[in-house]
Scaffold this active site. Structure first.
Site, PDB file in Angstrom:
ATOM      1  N   GLY A  46       2.168  -2.724 -13.331  1.00  0.00           N
ATOM      2  CA  GLY A  46       3.687  -3.251 -13.643  1.00  0.00           C
ATOM      3  C   GLY A  46       4.337  -2.199 -14.206  1.00  0.00           C
ATOM      4  CG  ASN A  90       6.815  -0.898  -0.813  1.00  0.00           C
ATOM      5  OD1 ASN A  90       6.254  -1.416  -1.863  1.00  0.00           O
ATOM      6  ND2 ASN A  90       6.269   0.119   0.050  1.00  0.00           N
ATOM      7  CG  MET A 147      -1.669  -2.617  -4.366  1.00  0.00           C
ATOM      8  SD  MET A 147      -0.886  -1.104  -3.790  1.00  0.00           S
ATOM      9  CE  MET A 147      -0.681   0.224  -4.850  1.00  0.00           C
ATOM     10  NE  ARG A 148      -1.977 -10.801   0.256  1.00  0.00           N
ATOM     11  CZ  ARG A 148      -2.982 -11.551   0.791  1.00  0.00           C
ATOM     12  NH1 ARG A 148      -4.150 -10.970   0.296  1.00  0.00           N
ATOM     13  NH2 ARG A 148      -2.798 -12.290   1.614  1.00  0.00           N
ATOM     14  CG  ASN A 151       7.527   1.083 -10.133  1.00  0.00           C
ATOM     15  OD1 ASN A 151       8.624   2.038 -10.279  1.00  0.00           O
ATOM     16  ND2 ASN A 151       6.511   1.494  -9.730  1.00  0.00           N
ATOM     17  CG  HIS A 191       5.171   4.896  -0.132  1.00  0.00           C
ATOM     18  ND1 HIS A 191       3.849   4.132   0.120  1.00  0.00           N
ATOM     19  CD2 HIS A 191       4.791   6.245   0.337  1.00  0.00           C
ATOM     20  CE1 HIS A 191       3.119   4.854   0.462  1.00  0.00           C
ATOM     21  NE2 HIS A 191       3.385   6.116   0.557  1.00  0.00           N
TER      22      HIS A 191
HETATM   23  C1  GAR Z   1       3.306   2.714  -7.871  1.00  0.00           C
HETATM   24  O1  GAR Z   1       3.110   4.223  -8.022  1.00  0.00           O
HETATM   25  C2  GAR Z   1       4.009   2.338  -6.362  1.00  0.00           C
HETATM   26  O2  GAR Z   1       4.606   3.322  -5.826  1.00  0.00           O
HETATM   27  C3  GAR Z   1       2.447   2.480  -5.735  1.00  0.00           C
HETATM   28  O3  GAR Z   1       1.612   1.596  -6.725  1.00  0.00           O
HETATM   29  C4  GAR Z   1       1.977   1.986  -8.012  1.00  0.00           C
HETATM   30  C5  GAR Z   1       2.310   0.822  -8.964  1.00  0.00           C
HETATM   31  O4  GAR Z   1       2.343   0.959 -10.029  1.00  0.00           O
HETATM   32  N1  GAR Z   1       2.591   1.539  -4.635  1.00  0.00           N
HETATM   33  C6  GAR Z   1       2.242   1.841  -3.387  1.00  0.00           C
HETATM   34  O5  GAR Z   1       1.382   2.590  -3.451  1.00  0.00           O
HETATM   35  C7  GAR Z   1       2.485   0.894  -2.529  1.00  0.00           C
HETATM   36  N2  GAR Z   1       1.841   1.324  -1.049  1.00  0.00           N
HETATM   37  P1  GAR Z   1       3.008  -0.036 -11.147  1.00  0.00           P
HETATM   38  O6  GAR Z   1       2.080  -1.313 -10.902  1.00  0.00           O
HETATM   39  O7  GAR Z   1       2.692   0.422 -12.473  1.00  0.00           O
HETATM   40  O8  GAR Z   1       4.402  -0.330 -10.780  1.00  0.00           O
END
Ligand code: GAR
Length: 202
Positions: free
Chosen positions: A13, A108, A91-92, A15, A110
């Site tokens: 969490g 999203n 992640m879904r 982000n 990435h």
């Molecule tokens: C982040 O690095 C995001 O870019 C990535 O998961 C992490 C979540 O961190 N997302 C992906 O890889 C999507 N395919 P967070 O829960 O601390 O925000």
């Protein structure tokens, strides 16, 4: 009153925290309506609750298939009046049935410069490949995996002494800057999409 947004998050969490920080600083003309997670223990849910944002765990195991789960998810977001869905470490893969209800209203973040290194573990994929520059991408979500129109990207140089972990940390710093910025542009009505090209009004 700002653009009503909902955040979907599966994990740490950070982000979501970046969005909350910008929102609470008055930098985002949005209303954060709700945070939903597919993981009961997601730290994102605790963070949302600590900030007074309605937070809900929606259990995928309680539904017979992906589409029925996604329709329940969409129904909750619609009931809260959400007009922009932000995937912040969700992640879904969202089904077409969900996306049809939010056309060009799902974004999203990435952790790579798409179209390079889509899917899971993007930072490690980039490090292992040996690229000298990677970064992060905010894009509209379509039915593919990380294939939707690109809204914004930030570059991060890969240093010789980086590990996948140190690289991921520096990418994350850029994510925390880029995602709130894109949300602000969208909330200000400055984002236009023509085919694959996305234009930001100055
Ligand atoms: C982040 O690095 C995001 O870019 C990535 O998961 C992490 C979540 O961190 N997302 C992906 O890889 C999507 N395919 P967070 O829960 O601390 O925000």
């Amino acid at each position: 009153m700002g653009l009503p947004i909902g955040v979907l998050a599966s994990g740490r969490g950070s982000n979501l925290e970046a969005i909350l920080r910008a929102w609470e600083a008055g930098e985002l003309p949005v209303e954060l309506k709700m945070v939903i997670s597919d993981k009961k223990e997601a730290r994102a849910l605790r963070i949302a609750a600590e900030h007074g944002v309605p937070a809900e765990f929606l259990d995928p195991k309680a539904f017979p298939d992906r589409v029925s789960y996604d329709l329940a998810l969409a129904a909750r977001l619609k009931a809260a009046g959400v007009e922009l869905v932000v995937l912040a470490g969700y992640m879904r893969i969202l089904s077409q049935a969900f996306l049809e209800q939010f056309p060009l209203q799902v974004i999203n973040i990435h952790p790579a410069l798409l179209p390079a290194f889509p899917g899971l573990g993007a930072q490690k994929q980039a490090w292992e490949y040996g690229v000298k520059i990677t970064g992060c991408t905010v894009h509209f979500v379509d039915a593919g995996v990380d294939t939707g129109p690109i809204i914004a990207q930030a570059a991060v140089a890969v240093e010789d002494d980086d590990t996948p972990e140190t690289l991921a940390e520096r990418i994350l710093e850029q994510e925390h800057r880029l995602l709130p910025e894109v949300i602000r542009w969208i909330a200000q009505g400055r984002v236009r999409v023509r085919g694959r090209r996305v234009y930001i009004q100055k």
